[in-house]
Design an enzyme around this catalytic site. Structure first.
Site, PDB file in Angstrom:
ATOM      1  N   ASP A 215      73.967 -55.909  72.825  1.00 16.29           N
ATOM      2  CA  ASP A 215      74.894 -55.824  73.745  1.00 16.29           C
ATOM      3  C   ASP A 215      75.774 -54.509  73.419  1.00 16.29           C
ATOM      4  O   ASP A 215      76.118 -54.193  72.406  1.00 16.29           O
ATOM      5  CB  ASP A 215      76.242 -56.752  73.847  1.00 16.29           C
ATOM      6  CG  ASP A 215      77.010 -56.834  74.782  1.00 16.29           C
ATOM      7  OD1 ASP A 215      76.697 -56.768  76.152  1.00 16.29           O
ATOM      8  OD2 ASP A 215      78.163 -56.656  74.435  1.00 16.29           O
ATOM      9  N   GLU A 264      61.478 -56.965  57.588  1.00 16.52           N
ATOM     10  CA  GLU A 264      61.325 -58.057  56.533  1.00 16.52           C
ATOM     11  C   GLU A 264      60.687 -59.497  56.774  1.00 16.52           C
ATOM     12  O   GLU A 264      60.185 -60.117  56.237  1.00 16.52           O
ATOM     13  CB  GLU A 264      62.424 -58.499  55.447  1.00 16.52           C
ATOM     14  CG  GLU A 264      63.455 -57.256  54.884  1.00 16.52           C
ATOM     15  CD  GLU A 264      64.526 -57.676  54.414  1.00 16.52           C
ATOM     16  OE1 GLU A 264      64.866 -58.749  54.156  1.00 16.52           O
ATOM     17  OE2 GLU A 264      65.418 -56.736  54.021  1.00 16.52           O
TER      18      GLU A 264
HETATM   19  C1  NOJ Z   1      77.636 -55.749  78.750  1.00 15.42           C
HETATM   20  C2  NOJ Z   1      77.135 -57.387  79.008  1.00 15.42           C
HETATM   21  O1  NOJ Z   1      76.043 -57.392  79.785  1.00 15.42           O
HETATM   22  C3  NOJ Z   1      78.411 -57.648  79.921  1.00 15.42           C
HETATM   23  O2  NOJ Z   1      78.280 -58.602  80.595  1.00 15.42           O
HETATM   24  C4  NOJ Z   1      79.688 -57.558  79.100  1.00 15.42           C
HETATM   25  O3  NOJ Z   1      80.726 -57.633  79.846  1.00 15.42           O
HETATM   26  C5  NOJ Z   1      79.774 -56.211  78.350  1.00 15.42           C
HETATM   27  N1  NOJ Z   1      78.571 -55.647  77.798  1.00 15.42           N
HETATM   28  C6  NOJ Z   1      80.784 -56.400  77.145  1.00 15.42           C
HETATM   29  O4  NOJ Z   1      80.524 -57.180  76.031  1.00 15.42           O
END
Ligand code: NOJ
Ligand code: CA
Length: 543
Positions: A215, A264
């Site tokens: 993310d 690993e």
């Molecule tokens: C990207 C995620 O896909 C989204 O849903 C989220 O709100 C933001 N990152 C923050 O984590």
């Protein structure tokens, strides 16, 4: 353009996999509380195997106050009771892998939840303490520090800084959150943060996951000088080079160390980065040989239904990925964007273009992502009532943006009334429109012309035809408005992305149709918004 991604051939599954994105809250609800869960996913594995996907990516299911749909993680090594338990996760993973479906989990390293024990102890500790040093606390500007440390803005609207109570007589302290205030950003220059995430990777690798979706992969490291944003650097949208909090160079050290951890472990495991950067050249740096394996290609997603735009997105992704030996990826929708049936114009037009678009996407070399409900042709639900909206964007922009709930409405599986088989009863955390009755899996299974049949047929053909195994793509001359390319001598894809009926290039006339997005009368001319896969040079089914 002709490109070869990997002439030596590469056994790695993620170079050509079709990965199905499960937004867990909205996929399938086993216990009837209106929220999807792990047991619900397990109960639908048969569906996913019939659909023919190679892997699933499951969005965060960790303990979380759900301030941002689970992207606010309070414990990275556990399962939120609303979604199930670690035992249920293990059972789901074993059952999926037993069917040949790999499992990718979501890793959220840019920020924790404000309910994470680290953040709680940071608030309880003094300015300058080691507890606060895991996050980004700074003194404010102006008299008493009453103004935020700089002008950075939250992706969800408003300032990216929130003040915290400070000891009497000391300047006001603020903490940084590039997203909601409930999502404080970690300080990735702190070795303790780095150690913790390597340990979290190992926790899930030891359990047997096949990969991680990362993310906000472009956000972890911030310019230590923390300069104000100026007009060169927009707060929203893809990040141009030099931005003070997106796509900083030092981020790549983090991924090199993660890659070493992953390597690993045996078994061909992978990373996929979510990095909203402005150019494919910037993106390619995340997938250099000693960093991550793949990254979402959002240029393709952002391209309008227009042959030139689509081709430019394909070419630039292909070229920049080939330069570092990585496989491209293609994605049309996810849980953060307006569903593509609606982006392409909605209604019949949107659906027809979406049918052609998926054949385009699945004909391209590389990995492809299907967001749950794409295969049902679900449109964006644009008219959810205000009182049910949960996306923090809606509140933080004072309603100026309706947020992302419209692409997160629970899946209709069967039946005549809500929740259309999503759960055992009527409950679903967002209401489903009554028209979705006709879009349910059961209804679409009964109609051979449905979107679901198209997806099943396309995934089946992609597995069966040898032409899809090549990693090359060669454009052939076609009328403006038409995309035409060969994957090998054996396989050609044509897409009419215009509003006109267009003649088919001479060299493929008489070829055998493998699959078409709509019924075709002949192979002389292609109607508007339609795609066809052709077996050429005797290269039909094999293997
Ligand atoms: C990207 C995620 O896909 C989204 O849903 C989220 O709100 C933001 N990152 C923050 O984590
Ligand atoms: Ca549930």
């Amino acid at each position: 353009m002709t490109g070869r991604l990997n002439p030596a051939g590469h056994p790695s599954w993620w170079r050509h996999a079709v990965i199905y994105q499960i937004y867990i809250r909205s996929f399938a609800d086993a216990n009837g509380d209106g929220i999807g869960d792990l047991a619900g996913i397990e109960s639908r594995l048969g569906y996913l195997s019939d659909l023919g996907v190679d892997a699933v990516w499951i969005t965060p299911f960790y303990p979380s106050p759900q301030a941002d749909g689970g992207y606010d993680v309070a414990d990275y090594r556990a399962v939120d009771p609303v979604f199930g338990s670690l035992d249920e996760f293990d059972a789901l993973m074993a059952a999926a892998q037993g069917r040949g479906i790999k499992v990718i989990v979501d890793l959220v390293p840019n920020h924790t939840s404000s309910a994470h024990p680290w953040f709680r102890s940071a608030l309880a500790a003094a300015p300058g303490s080691s507890e606060r040093a895991r996050y980004i606390f700074r003194s404010g500007r102006g008299p008493g520090g009453a103004e935020p440390p700089n002008n950075w803005v939250s992706v969800f609207g408003g300032s990216a800084w929130t003040p915290v109570p400070s000891p009497r007589g000391q300047p006001q302290q603020w903490y940084l959150h590039l997203f909601a205030p409930e999502q404080p950003d970690l300080d990735w220059t702190n070795p303790e943060v780095r150690r913790e995430f390597e340990s979290i990777l190992r926790f899930w690798l030891d359990r047997g996951v096949d990969g991680f979706r990362i993310d906000v992969a472009h956000g972890l490291v911030k310019d230590p000088a923390m300069p104000d944003l100026d007009e060169r650097y927009p707060s929203r949208g893809p990040a141009p080079t030099g931005h003070p909090y997106w796509d900083q160079d030092e981020i790549h050290d983090v991924y090199r160390s993660w890659r070493a951890v992953l390597d690993e472990y045996g078994g061909n495991r992978m990373f996929v980065a979510e990095a909203w950067v402005a150019s494919t050249q910037q993106l390619a740096r995340y997938v250099r040989p000693d960093e991550l394996h793949t990254a979402f290609n959002f240029d393709f997603l952002r391209a309008a239904w227009d042959a030139d735009e689509l081709r430019a997105a394909i070419d630039s992704s292909f070229e920049s990925m080939a330069a570092v030996g990585a496989a491209p990826t293609w994605v049309l929708s996810n849980h953060d964007v307006v569903r593509h049936v609606s982006r392409y114009g909605g209604g019949e037009q949107g659906e027809r273009r979406a049918r052609a678009a998926v054949l385009l996407m699945l004909a391209l070399p590389g990995g492809a992502y299907v967001y749950q409900g794409d295969e049902l042709g679900l449109p964006e639900v644009a008219d959810l009532p205000d009182e049910v909206l949960q996306d923090p964007t809606f509140l933080r922009t004072g309603g100026a943006s309706r947020g992302r709930d419209g692409c997160r409405v629970p899946i209709p599986w069967s039946g005549d009334k809500p929740s259309y088989g999503f759960g055992p009863g009527a409950a679903s955390w967002l209401p489903q429109p009554p028209q979705w009755r006709e879009l349910s899996v059961t209804r679409q299974s009964e109609r051979s012309a449905s979107m679901l049949h198209l997806y099943r047929g396309a995934l089946e053909a992609r597995r069966r035809h040898a032409g899809f195994r090549s990693e090359s793509l060669q454009w052939i001359d076609a009328e403006p408005g038409m995309l035409a390319f060969r994957r090998s001598e054996r396989l050609t894809c044509l897409v009419n992305a215009s509003e006109l009926t267009l003649p088919v290039p001479n060299e493929v006339r008489g070829a055998e149709v493998i699959l078409a997005s709509i019924p075709l009368r002949d192979l002389e001319r292609l109607p508007p918004a339609c795609a066809v896969w052709l077996a050429t040079a005797g290269g039909g089914a094999d293997g």
